[in-house]
Design an enzyme around this catalytic site. Structure first.
Site, PDB file in Angstrom:
ATOM      1  N   ASN A  37       0.828  -1.215   0.000  1.00  9.69           N
ATOM      2  CA  ASN A  37       0.000   0.000   0.000  1.00  9.69           C
ATOM      3  C   ASN A  37       0.861   1.263   0.000  1.00  9.69           C
ATOM      4  OD1 ASN A  37      -2.269   1.588   0.124  1.00  9.69           O
ATOM      5  ND2 ASN A  37      -2.921   0.923   2.182  1.00  9.69           N
ATOM      6  N   ARG A 147     -13.092  -6.457  15.533  1.00  6.52           N
ATOM      7  CA  ARG A 147     -12.119  -5.450  15.954  1.00  6.52           C
ATOM      8  C   ARG A 147     -12.846  -4.132  16.146  1.00  6.52           C
ATOM      9  NH1 ARG A 147      -7.308  -2.472  12.582  1.00  6.52           N
ATOM     10  NH2 ARG A 147      -9.073  -1.107  12.154  1.00  6.52           N
ATOM     11  N   TYR A 159      -7.065   6.633  13.405  1.00  6.35           N
ATOM     12  CA  TYR A 159      -6.775   5.439  12.626  1.00  6.35           C
ATOM     13  C   TYR A 159      -7.981   4.488  12.647  1.00  6.35           C
ATOM     14  CZ  TYR A 159      -5.814   0.712  11.650  1.00  6.35           C
ATOM     15  OH  TYR A 159      -5.967  -0.546  11.133  1.00  6.35           O
ATOM     16  N   ASP A 211      -6.802  -2.437  17.858  1.00  4.23           N
ATOM     17  CA  ASP A 211      -5.524  -2.152  17.195  1.00  4.23           C
ATOM     18  C   ASP A 211      -5.026  -0.771  17.631  1.00  4.23           C
ATOM     19  OD1 ASP A 211      -3.405  -1.827  15.446  1.00  4.23           O
ATOM     20  OD2 ASP A 211      -4.519  -2.440  13.656  1.00  4.23           O
ATOM     21  N   HIS A 213      -2.179   0.439  16.589  1.00  5.89           N
ATOM     22  CA  HIS A 213      -1.456   0.925  15.410  1.00  5.89           C
ATOM     23  C   HIS A 213      -0.109   1.576  15.743  1.00  5.89           C
ATOM     24  CE1 HIS A 213      -2.209   1.717  10.967  1.00  5.89           C
ATOM     25  NE2 HIS A 213      -2.609   0.495  11.188  1.00  5.89           N
ATOM     26  N   GLU A 237      -3.596  -5.312  19.560  1.00  4.31           N
ATOM     27  CA  GLU A 237      -2.671  -5.399  18.420  1.00  4.31           C
ATOM     28  C   GLU A 237      -1.748  -4.182  18.331  1.00  4.31           C
ATOM     29  OE1 GLU A 237      -4.922  -5.759  14.798  1.00  4.31           O
ATOM     30  OE2 GLU A 237      -3.273  -5.011  13.573  1.00  4.31           O
ATOM     31  N   GLU A 263       2.053  -7.161  11.410  1.00  2.26           N
ATOM     32  CA  GLU A 263       1.538  -6.963  10.054  1.00  2.26           C
ATOM     33  C   GLU A 263       2.551  -6.277   9.139  1.00  2.26           C
ATOM     34  OE1 GLU A 263      -2.042  -4.683  10.975  1.00  2.26           O
ATOM     35  OE2 GLU A 263      -1.102  -2.886  10.183  1.00  2.26           O
ATOM     36  N   ARG A 284       1.193 -11.645  13.465  1.00  4.40           N
ATOM     37  CA  ARG A 284       0.274 -11.128  12.452  1.00  4.40           C
ATOM     38  C   ARG A 284       0.855 -11.055  11.048  1.00  4.40           C
ATOM     39  NH1 ARG A 284      -3.135  -7.170  12.078  1.00  4.40           N
ATOM     40  NH2 ARG A 284      -4.258  -8.933  11.251  1.00  4.40           N
ATOM     41  N   HIS A 313      -2.572 -10.813   8.809  1.00  2.61           N
ATOM     42  CA  HIS A 313      -3.099  -9.527   8.332  1.00  2.61           C
ATOM     43  C   HIS A 313      -3.928  -9.795   7.076  1.00  2.61           C
ATOM     44  CE1 HIS A 313      -1.951  -5.200   6.897  1.00  2.61           C
ATOM     45  NE2 HIS A 313      -3.012  -5.167   7.680  1.00  2.61           N
ATOM     46  N   ASP A 317      -6.379  -3.771   1.527  1.00  6.10           N
ATOM     47  CA  ASP A 317      -5.307  -3.300   0.639  1.00  6.10           C
ATOM     48  C   ASP A 317      -4.341  -4.413   0.238  1.00  6.10           C
ATOM     49  OD1 ASP A 317      -4.751  -1.739   3.571  1.00  6.10           O
ATOM     50  OD2 ASP A 317      -3.119  -3.009   2.877  1.00  6.10           O
ATOM     51  N   GLU A 340      -7.822 -12.117   9.810  1.00  8.65           N
ATOM     52  CA  GLU A 340      -8.454 -10.812   9.604  1.00  8.65           C
ATOM     53  C   GLU A 340      -9.141 -10.779   8.241  1.00  8.65           C
ATOM     54  OE1 GLU A 340      -7.340  -6.088  10.079  1.00  8.65           O
ATOM     55  OE2 GLU A 340      -5.823  -7.399   9.222  1.00  8.65           O
ATOM     56  N   TRP A 403       1.918   6.476  12.396  1.00 15.98           N
ATOM     57  CA  TRP A 403       0.493   6.459  12.019  1.00 15.98           C
ATOM     58  C   TRP A 403      -0.086   5.084  12.281  1.00 15.98           C
ATOM     59  CZ3 TRP A 403      -2.408   3.719   8.267  1.00 15.98           C
ATOM     60  CH2 TRP A 403      -3.774   4.090   8.232  1.00 15.98           C
TER      61      TRP A 403
HETATM   62  O1  EZ4 Z   1      -3.617  -0.040   8.542  1.00 13.30           O
HETATM   63  O2  EZ4 Z   1      -3.362  -2.501   5.960  1.00 13.30           O
HETATM   64  O3  EZ4 Z   1      -4.941  -4.488  11.213  1.00 13.30           O
HETATM   65  N1  EZ4 Z   1      -5.036  -3.893  10.207  1.00 13.30           N
HETATM   66  C1  EZ4 Z   1      -4.416  -2.751   9.888  1.00 13.30           C
HETATM   67  C2  EZ4 Z   1      -4.586  -2.251   8.479  1.00 13.30           C
HETATM   68  C3  EZ4 Z   1      -3.443  -1.329   8.023  1.00 13.30           C
HETATM   69  C4  EZ4 Z   1      -3.430  -1.223   6.517  1.00 13.30           C
HETATM   70  C5  EZ4 Z   1      -2.250  -0.405   6.027  1.00 13.30           C
HETATM   71  O4  EZ4 Z   1      -2.142  -0.473   4.624  1.00 13.30           O
HETATM   72  O5  EZ4 Z   1      -3.758  -2.187  10.732  1.00 13.30           O
HETATM   73  O6  EZ4 Z   1      -5.826  -1.643   8.355  1.00 13.30           O
HETATM   74 CO    CO Z   2      -3.302  -3.599  12.301  1.00 18.12          CO
END
Ligand code: EZ4
Ligand code: CO
Length: 403
Positions: A37, A147, A159, A211, A213, A237, A263, A284, A313, A317, A340, A403
Site C-alpha cells: 500500500n 475489531r 486510525y 488495534d 497501530h 494489536e 503486520e 500477524r 493480516h 489493501d 483478519e 500512524w
Molecule cells: O492499517 O493494511 O490491522 N489492520 C491494519 C490495516 C493497516 C493497513 C495499512 O495499509 O492495521 O488496516
Molecule cells: Co493492524
C-alpha cells in the site's frame, strides 16, 4: 516443468493491487499478490527489473531453492519492497504446484488441520454509540469476532475510522500523504470507556479485538492492557513499534492482555525474540509481506513451539490472492489463531474470482487445485492505477509520530 514468462499488472478496482502472473511452458499459470500500500510501483519494478529475469527457465517446483536464491542472492536482504516481491513469486509458484498436481495448496502444506477458520472484521464509528451500532450489524452478519475502533473526542481523524462510509480505509489519493493529529493521553482515557460499553451491550461471548497501530510506548501499552483486562479482549494489536522487540517484555510484565503484532514485519528475524521469549500471543505476518508461503510455514512452526498462534493480516489493501494463500496456510498449520477479513471494495469481484467460502463468521477452503483464485486481465484494464498514500501522523505540537 519450466517457467516461461511472468508479468506484473497494477490495477485499482476501488484501491490499488499489484498482481503477479507466472506462466509455464506447460501452460499452467500461477498468481501472486505483490501489493504494498502506497509503494506499489516500487514492488512492480523490483519484480520486473530484478527478479523475473532470474526465474525464467527454472522449475516452479523448486520453491525452497528459488526463495533462497532471491532472498540471499540480493545480498541486500529483507525489507518490505523486496519481500513483497519475493512473496508474490513464492505464492504464484505454490499455485502452479497445486494446479500441476491437481490438488489444493493446503494439501501440499500439511493437509487439513481444521475444517473452518474464524475470521474477524472491523467495527468503526465516530463515537461509542455509532460503534455499538456497527458491531451489531457485524454480529447480525454472523461474526463471532470483531475489531473495535472508535473516534475519540478532541481528535479529528483517528486510525481505522474511514472519512467516508466505506468498510475499508481508503488511502488518500494525490501526490503526498494526508496529515493527521494524535494525542496518546486522550486515547488512553477513552478506550476503556469504549470497551466497557461494548461488553455491557454484547455480553461476554463476542470476541473483541483492538488495534493501537504502533502509537504507544511500552509503559503506555502496559497501562492500556491493564485498563482493558476487565473486558477480556481476544488481543491487543500493534501496541508499540516492534523495531525494539524487547519493548514487549515491559508490557508482558504488567498485563495479562493477549498481544499481537507483525503486520508490517517481513522476515522471521523481526519476530524471533518476540516468539522465543513468549512476549506475544499472536504473530500477524501475512503471506505477501512475509515473503511467501515458504518462509511463513517456518515462522508458524517456530511459533507453535512457543505457544504463539497466527493471526494473518487480511486488509482490503491486499488482494484476494493473498487472502486465499492465508487460508490455505491457515488450514494446514496446527497453530492457526484467527484470520483478519476487512472485506473488499465491490469492484474487486469484477477482476478477482475466488472460491473460498465465508459463512457465519468462519472461512472454509475450497478443494479446487492451486489457490483457487483467478484474475481477469482484460477487466483489470478498466481500473487503472491511482497514486494513493496512507496518512502520516503528528502529535499536537507538530512532532512527527507513527500512524
Ligand atoms: O492499517 O493494511 O490491522 N489492520 C491494519 C490495516 C493497516 C493497513 C495499512 O495499509 O492495521 O488496516
Ligand atoms: Co493492524
Amino acid at each position: 516443468m519450466k517457467i516461461k514468462s511472468a508479468k506484473v499488472i497494477i490495477c485499482s478496482p476501488g484501491r490499488n493491487y499489484v498482481t503477479l502472473k507466472i506462466e509455464t511452458e506447460e501452460g499452467v499459470y500461477g498468481l501472486g499478490d505483490a501489493t504494498l500500500n502506497g509503494r506499489e510501483k516500487a514492488v512492480a519494478s523490483y519484480l520486473e527489473d530484478h527478479l523475473i529475469p532470474c526465474i525464467i527457465g527454472r522449475d516452479p517446483f523448486d520453491t525452497e531453492d528459488i526463495w533462497q536464491y532471491l532472498y540471499k542472492g540480493a545480498y541486500w536482504r529483507g525489507g518490505a519492497v523486496t519481500m513483497a516481491a519475493i512473496g508474490a513469486i513464492d505464492t504464484a509458484l505454490w499455485d502452479i504446484k497445486g494446479k500441476a498436481l491437481g490438488v489444493p495448496v493446503y494439501k501440499l502444506l500439511g493437509g487439513k488441520s481444521r475444517h473452518k477458520m474464524m475470521a474477524y472484521t472491523h467495527a468503526q464509528g465516530k463515537n461509542i454509540e455509532e460503534t455499538l451500532q456497527k458491531i451489531e450489524e457485524i454480529v447480525n452478519r454472523g461474526y463471532k469476532a470483531v475489531r473495535v475502533q472508535s473516534g475519540i473526542p478532541g481528535m479529528e481523524n483517528i486510525y481505522g475510522i474511514s472519512k467516508t462510509d466505506d468498510n475499508y480505509e481508503p488511502a488518500g489519493t494525490g501526490l503526498k500523504p494526508d496529515e493527521e493529529v494524535w494525542s496518546t493521553e486522550k486515547y488512553l482515557n477513552y478506550v476503556p470507556k469504549l470497551f466497557a460499553a461494548v461488553r455491557e451491550k454484547f455480553g461476554d461471548d463476542l470476541h473483541l479485538l483492538h488495534d493501537a497501530h504502533h502509537r504507544l510506548t511500552p509503559i503506555e501499552a502496559a497501562r492500556l492492557g491493564k485498563s482493558l483486562e476487565p473486558y477480556h479482549l481476544f488481543w491487543l494489536e500493534d501496541t508499540v513499534p516492534a523495531e525494539l522487540q524487547e519493548g514487549f517484555k515491559t508490557i508482558r510484565q504488567h498485563t495479562t492482555i493477549p498481544l499481537s503484532v507483525g503486520e508490517i514485519f517481513n522476515t522471521i528475524s523481526q519476530c524471533t525474540d518476540l516468539i522465543t521469549n513468549q512476549w506475544i500471543d499472536y504473530i500477524r505476518m501475512t503471506i505477501t509481506h512475509g515473503g511467501g508461503i515458504t518462509p511463513m510455514m517456518k515462522i508458524a512452526h517456530l511459533a507453535e513451539i512457543y505457544h504463539v498462534k497466527t493471526g494473518c493480516h487480511g486488509p482490503s489493501d491486499l488482494s484476494p490472492v493473498n487472502l486465499a494463500a492465508c487460508l490455505h496456510f491457515g488450514t494446514a498449520i496446527n497453530n492457526f489463531g484467527i484470520q483478519e477479513y476487512m472485506g473488499f471494495p465491490n469492484e474487486v469481484s469484477n477482476v478477482f474470482s475466488t472460491d473460498y467460502k465465508f459463512s457465519d463468521g468462519f472461512f472454509t477452503i475450497s478443494e479446487s487445485p492451486g489457490l483457487g483464485v483467478d484474475f481477469d486481465e482484460e477487466k483489470a484494464k478498466e481500473y487503472p492505477y491511482k497514486q494513493a498514500y496512507l496518512p502520516i501522523n503528528r502529535l499536537e505540537d507538530g512532532t512527527l509520530y507513527s500512524w
